[in-house]
Design an enzyme around this catalytic site. Sequence first.
Site, short mmCIF file in Angstrom:
data_model
loop_
_atom_site.label_atom_id
_atom_site.label_comp_id
_atom_site.label_asym_id
_atom_site.label_seq_id
_atom_site.Cartn_x
_atom_site.Cartn_y
_atom_site.Cartn_z
N ASP A 140 3.18 -18.02 -2.58
CA ASP A 140 2.35 -16.83 -2.42
C ASP A 140 3.20 -15.57 -2.27
OD1 ASP A 140 0.13 -15.27 -2.12
OD2 ASP A 140 -0.68 -16.32 -0.39
N CYS A 162 -2.75 -11.62 -3.01
CA CYS A 162 -3.41 -12.22 -4.18
C CYS A 162 -3.35 -11.27 -5.36
CB CYS A 162 -4.86 -12.56 -3.84
SG CYS A 162 -5.79 -13.22 -5.25
N ASN A 179 0.91 -11.37 3.10
CA ASN A 179 0.49 -12.46 3.96
C ASN A 179 0.94 -12.16 5.39
OD1 ASN A 179 -0.32 -15.06 2.18
ND2 ASN A 179 1.22 -13.85 1.11
#
Length: 287
Positions: free
Chosen positions: A13, A238, A247
């Site tokens: 991510d 995202c 994050n």
Amino acid sequence: MTAVQIVEVGPRDGFQNIGPFIPTETKIAVIRDLAAAGLKRMEITSFVSPRAIPQLADAGEVLAEVLAQGHVVPQVLVPNARYGLKAITAGAEFLSYVISVSESHSRSNVRATPDEALADYARLVAEAPDGLRLRFNLATAFHCPFEGVTPANAVLDLLERALEICPDAEICLCDTTGRGEPAQVAELFRAAMARFPSVSAWAMHAHDTYGHGTANVRAAYDQGVRVFDSAIGGLGGCPYAPGASGNVATEDVVSLFRDCGVETGVDLAALAPIAAFVQALPGATCG
């Protein structure tokens, strides 16, 4: 207080939004350093179209090397059955499958409706080998960048259908945009746990776009969640959720639990140089 497991998602991510390609050996070195700091479970990459996310085109190489080194439990994100089966063929033993509750985000992310994505998940589960570990991620569980606040009933109804397909999956509620707030997080986990008491493991994926990350982690912990995603240096976001940068940082989550007297097994001091290194990567972004 009860110990928690932190799932480091930086190598997937965190790295996926970085434009300049990070050499595979650099990715492996970061994973090795994170493991040495005590992070024993990581989402190391994603099997996905290299055209969609060029940064992760070396997924097979990363997985093979991490499996060979044996430092961590490697978790691999997959967007659909096709890439899930590719990951399994490459040796993956722990898949993380993501479905968006919001139809708008689902179409943007995987070009399918939630119903279509759920049918694809059922195909993956049916074709998966015995012993495969699965996590089921519900993206946009709290808020959608296109539709606003996600109704709790929509989350619970989709989760019910997913559990009919695979009752043993770990369940993760994802604050994809970082707009979730502690009261909303607590309420949704409380409702989900009450409706699905047979779920053996709950997880929280938090973003810190609006500064709610650690507060949402604590709210989920207070409801009984014991598995938390985070990214070293607060990297990531995202690519299909406009504005959802960052994050929740691994070092912030470890610090939060240390101050609360909760064991993580992670050496906080060892994270600082790793965070500084990844934040200095060309093209790196964080919250």
